[in-house]
Design a protein around this motif. Structure first.
Motif, PDB file in Angstrom:
ATOM      1  N   UNK A 422      27.689   5.516  88.861  1.00  0.00           N
ATOM      2  CA  UNK A 422      27.443   6.691  89.806  1.00  0.00           C
ATOM      3  C   UNK A 422      26.429   7.469  89.348  1.00  0.00           C
ATOM      4  N   UNK A 423      25.704   8.200  90.332  1.00  0.00           N
ATOM      5  CA  UNK A 423      24.948   9.272  89.989  1.00  0.00           C
ATOM      6  C   UNK A 423      24.572   9.908  91.063  1.00  0.00           C
ATOM      7  N   UNK A 424      23.836  11.286  91.091  1.00  0.00           N
ATOM      8  CA  UNK A 424      23.760  11.843  92.130  1.00  0.00           C
ATOM      9  C   UNK A 424      22.424  11.442  92.957  1.00  0.00           C
ATOM     10  N   UNK A 425      22.481  11.189  94.440  1.00  0.00           N
ATOM     11  CA  UNK A 425      21.522  10.966  95.156  1.00  0.00           C
ATOM     12  C   UNK A 425      21.075  12.203  96.031  1.00  0.00           C
ATOM     13  N   UNK A 426      19.785  12.143  96.293  1.00  0.00           N
ATOM     14  CA  UNK A 426      19.165  13.235  97.229  1.00  0.00           C
ATOM     15  C   UNK A 426      18.764  12.955  98.388  1.00  0.00           C
ATOM     16  N   UNK A 427      19.344  13.432  99.723  1.00  0.00           N
ATOM     17  CA  UNK A 427      19.162  13.058 100.962  1.00  0.00           C
ATOM     18  C   UNK A 427      18.278  13.887 101.794  1.00  0.00           C
ATOM     19  N   UNK A 428      17.238  13.524 102.343  1.00  0.00           N
ATOM     20  CA  UNK A 428      16.319  14.479 103.001  1.00  0.00           C
ATOM     21  C   UNK A 428      15.482  13.645 104.189  1.00  0.00           C
ATOM     22  N   UNK A 453      32.237  11.424  95.632  1.00  0.00           N
ATOM     23  CA  UNK A 453      32.685  10.150  94.896  1.00  0.00           C
ATOM     24  C   UNK A 453      32.908  10.201  93.402  1.00  0.00           C
ATOM     25  N   UNK A 454      32.241   9.192  92.643  1.00  0.00           N
ATOM     26  CA  UNK A 454      32.596   9.136  91.192  1.00  0.00           C
ATOM     27  C   UNK A 454      31.559   9.768  90.320  1.00  0.00           C
ATOM     28  N   UNK A 455      30.662  10.660  91.105  1.00  0.00           N
ATOM     29  CA  UNK A 455      29.646  11.040  90.220  1.00  0.00           C
ATOM     30  C   UNK A 455      30.136  12.426  89.469  1.00  0.00           C
ATOM     31  N   UNK A 456      29.445  12.689  88.149  1.00  0.00           N
ATOM     32  CA  UNK A 456      29.773  13.964  87.696  1.00  0.00           C
ATOM     33  C   UNK A 456      29.536  15.073  88.533  1.00  0.00           C
ATOM     34  N   UNK A 457      30.337  16.299  88.293  1.00  0.00           N
ATOM     35  CA  UNK A 457      30.060  17.680  88.920  1.00  0.00           C
ATOM     36  C   UNK A 457      28.603  18.034  88.865  1.00  0.00           C
ATOM     37  N   UNK A 458      28.227  18.598  89.901  1.00  0.00           N
ATOM     38  CA  UNK A 458      26.980  19.049  89.857  1.00  0.00           C
ATOM     39  C   UNK A 458      26.699  20.417  89.219  1.00  0.00           C
ATOM     40  N   UNK A 490      17.756  21.483 103.828  1.00  0.00           N
ATOM     41  CA  UNK A 490      16.473  20.782 103.307  1.00  0.00           C
ATOM     42  C   UNK A 490      16.885  19.463 102.550  1.00  0.00           C
ATOM     43  N   UNK A 491      18.197  19.519 101.830  1.00  0.00           N
ATOM     44  CA  UNK A 491      18.449  18.711 100.972  1.00  0.00           C
ATOM     45  C   UNK A 491      19.898  18.574 101.062  1.00  0.00           C
ATOM     46  N   UNK A 492      20.520  17.223 100.656  1.00  0.00           N
ATOM     47  CA  UNK A 492      21.962  17.022 100.500  1.00  0.00           C
ATOM     48  C   UNK A 492      21.853  16.235  99.341  1.00  0.00           C
ATOM     49  N   UNK A 493      22.994  16.596  98.324  1.00  0.00           N
ATOM     50  CA  UNK A 493      23.168  16.132  96.994  1.00  0.00           C
ATOM     51  C   UNK A 493      24.800  15.663  97.096  1.00  0.00           C
ATOM     52  N   UNK A 494      24.853  14.527  96.599  1.00  0.00           N
ATOM     53  CA  UNK A 494      25.942  13.686  96.288  1.00  0.00           C
ATOM     54  C   UNK A 494      26.033  12.478  95.701  1.00  0.00           C
ATOM     55  N   UNK A 495      27.156  11.818  95.497  1.00  0.00           N
ATOM     56  CA  UNK A 495      27.109  10.361  94.992  1.00  0.00           C
ATOM     57  C   UNK A 495      26.116   9.437  95.823  1.00  0.00           C
TER      58      UNK A 495
END
Length: 572
Positions: A422-428, A453-458, A490-495
């Protein structure tokens, strides 16, 4: 006889090589090894020359941005191959994907790149480096003593994660009780000095700390020297890289007692060999890990240095094995046996579809495995924060949990088979130039972020980014996608995996999703108690299933249903 030989024609192949740093001597040695191997090849093969064009990214965040631009410029020239030492394994993934589209082979060394096809990947065995450090330190601390540890780490780099996992897995394998008192982030001399000053303020008393583990010599040398000069000579220091300064400190019996040394030039040479094999029709190795060498006061004379050829470790260190192989299993006597597995439901990992009804790729793996091996799985719905307690209280036989929850614990067993990453993805919105190197990259953006989900806290404070929007509650991923679509952010960040699956489910093909290293990379681990008394030896069964299912395509078939890639590149 070839026409080129008869008429003096020589074919030249254009290869662009992307190096990281000219200041880190270990990386300079990697470059020397690669270029020397290519030069030796060119001397003996006048008919087929390999012409290297070198690019140097530089250090820090600017180095990452430089490498992105260098890759873009090189791809426009359509070279015959790319050789990359990635400054960031996620940020340059777009260039890898473009190279794949253009059918330009990509070779990487030192690190891999996520989400694309790599022809060959060569690196040091970073897990072994950590393992040897942990194993050796265990021999120096009395058996009945709890080892008090302070870490200087950088968990946003995959190689560092492997070093940490190896270190703690070795301590657990030795049945060592330990406690991690503090974790600092430091991988450079500057940050090492800054954090060591903080360390001395927080741990002013002698014998308050037994062990310091630094994940590289870049910070480790400065930390060890500073502590030595300040009189903290009771501390045992373990590190990784094999810098000549650190080796000399070991010989002089200073603070550093072990340095798991890389054969840096060999990494470059082996990368060059794979490149040559590709161009000349030879056999190309898709992934190769070069063993490290445990340099101690007793073994220092045997280390050949960064430029030298690899040598076998001493007998005292020969017990390590990182081989991913089928494990022999006794005939199946498990009919009707039930094992309880705790896991937090986050779709697409584990999807709760009703009372006792499950979906998700982890569930499908466990279901397929249990049917083949003739046992039953009972999934127990618990939050990640509740899982280790449930394991200790024997409410469950095993838990499946992101590694950052358990990496630093002593009274568990973290097994080898991984069930994802798991890691953080960026949606745009597509068409926007987005290079997310670190939190500084976000400062002028309107951001929606959430724990998906399972990603580390941002750990983004909405006050820090005044236009940020933290989303909680139900259907978080759907609401983030809606906010992007309505251009409220502009951007969404999450698992990354949650966002990728949600895009498939919603058929949102008009948005772009990129991986980032903002919160690091975390494998999804199978974890058991210190002594595994379960009648179903799930770790062995799972390892065998994953090996076979990667070969026969079963795993890929499951993952495609959820729009997910395989995580095999993250395996130790």
């Amino acid at each position: 006889m070839s026409l080129s030989s008869t008429f003096g024609w020589a074919k030249s192949l254009s290869v662009h090589v992307f190096y990281w740093s000219a200041k880190i001597e270990a990386q300079v040695s990697m470059r020397k090894g690669l270029e020397e191997e290519i030069a030796n090849y060119n001397k003996t093969h006048p008919d087929l020359q390999i012409d290297l064009t070198a690019h140097l990214a530089g250090d820090g965040r600017q180095g990452v941005l430089n490498q992105i631009k260098q890759l873009e410029d090189a791809l426009a020239k359509r070279p015959d191959a790319l050789v990359i030492q990635p400054t960031d394994i996620s940020t340059v993934s777009k260039a890898l994907q473009e190279a794949n589209t253009l059918k330009i082979p990509v070779f990487t060394f030192d690190q891999f790149i996520v989400l694309g096809k790599i022809t060959s990947y060569i690196a040091s065995d970073n897990y072994q480096a950590g393992w040897d450090n942990g194993s050796y330190l265990d021999s120096l601390v009395p058996r009945n003593q709890e080892m008090k540890i302070v870490l200087f780490e950088y968990p946003r780099v995959s190689a560092v994660i492997n070093r940490l996992d190896g270190f703690f897995d070795a301590l657990r394998a030795k049945k060592r009780k330990f406690v991690v008192l503090k974790r600092y982030e430091a991988v450079t001399a500057e940050t090492g000095l800054e954090k060591t000053r903080e360390f001395l303020k927080e741990f002013p008393k002698k014998k308050s700390v037994d062990v310091i583990f630094t994940v590289n010599d870049g910070a480790g040398i400065t930390i060890a020297n500073f502590l030595w000069d300040k009189g903290r000579r009771e501390i045992l220091h373990a590190t990784v890289d094999g810098d000549p300064i650190a080796i000399e400190a070991i010989k002089q019996k200073k603070l550093t007692v072990i340095d798991s040394a890389q054969f840096c030039a060999e990494m470059g040479r082996e990368t060059a060999r794979q490149l040559i094999a590709h161009f000349t029709g030879g056999s190309v190795t898709a992934r190769k890990l070069i063993p490290t060498f445990p340099v101690t006061h007793q073994t220092a004379a045997n280390f050949t240095g960064w430029m030298g050829p690899p040598v076998a470790p001493p007998k005292d260190f020969s017990g390590f094995s990182n081989e991913n192989r089928i494990i022999p299993i006794e005939p199946n006597k498990l009919k009707g046996t039930v094992i309880r597995i705790g896991m937090a439901p986050h779709c697409p990992y584990l999807c709760e579809q009703g009372p006792g009804q499950w979906g998700g790729y982890v569930y499908e793996i466990l279901k397929d495995l249990s049917e083949k091996m003739n046992f039953k799985v009972e999934l127990v719905n618990l939050s990640n924060s509740e899982l280790t307690k449930a394991l200790k209280n024997r409410q469950v036989n095993y838990i499946i949990i992101p590694s950052y929850f358990v990496r630093y614990l002593s009274d568990i067993t973290v097994y080898g088979p991984k069930l994802g990453v798991s890691y953080t993805g960026a949606l745009f919105t597509p068409g926007v130039r987005m290079h997310l190197v670190d939190k500084e990259s976000l400062s002028d953006m309107r951001i929606a972020f959430a724990k998906l989900g399972q990603e580390s806290d941002l750990n983004l404070d909405p006050e820090e980014f005044k236009k940020s929007l933290k989303i909680d509650g139900a259907d978080v991923a759907d609401r983030m996608i809606k906010a992007i679509g309505e251009r409220r952010v502009d951007l969404a960040l999450g698992d990354y995996n949650v966002l990728r699956y949600t895009l498939l489910r919603r058929q949102q093909l008009n948005l772009e999703l990129q991986p980032t290293s903002l919160t690091g990379f975390n494998t999804l681990s199978l974890v058991g108690p210190p002594e595994d008394n379960s009648p179903v030896k799930l770790p062995a069964y799972l390892q065998n299933w994953l090996i076979n299912s990667r070969e026969n395509g079963r795993l890929d078939k499951i993952l495609r249903k959820y729009n997910l890639p395989d995580w095999s590149a993250f395996n130790h």
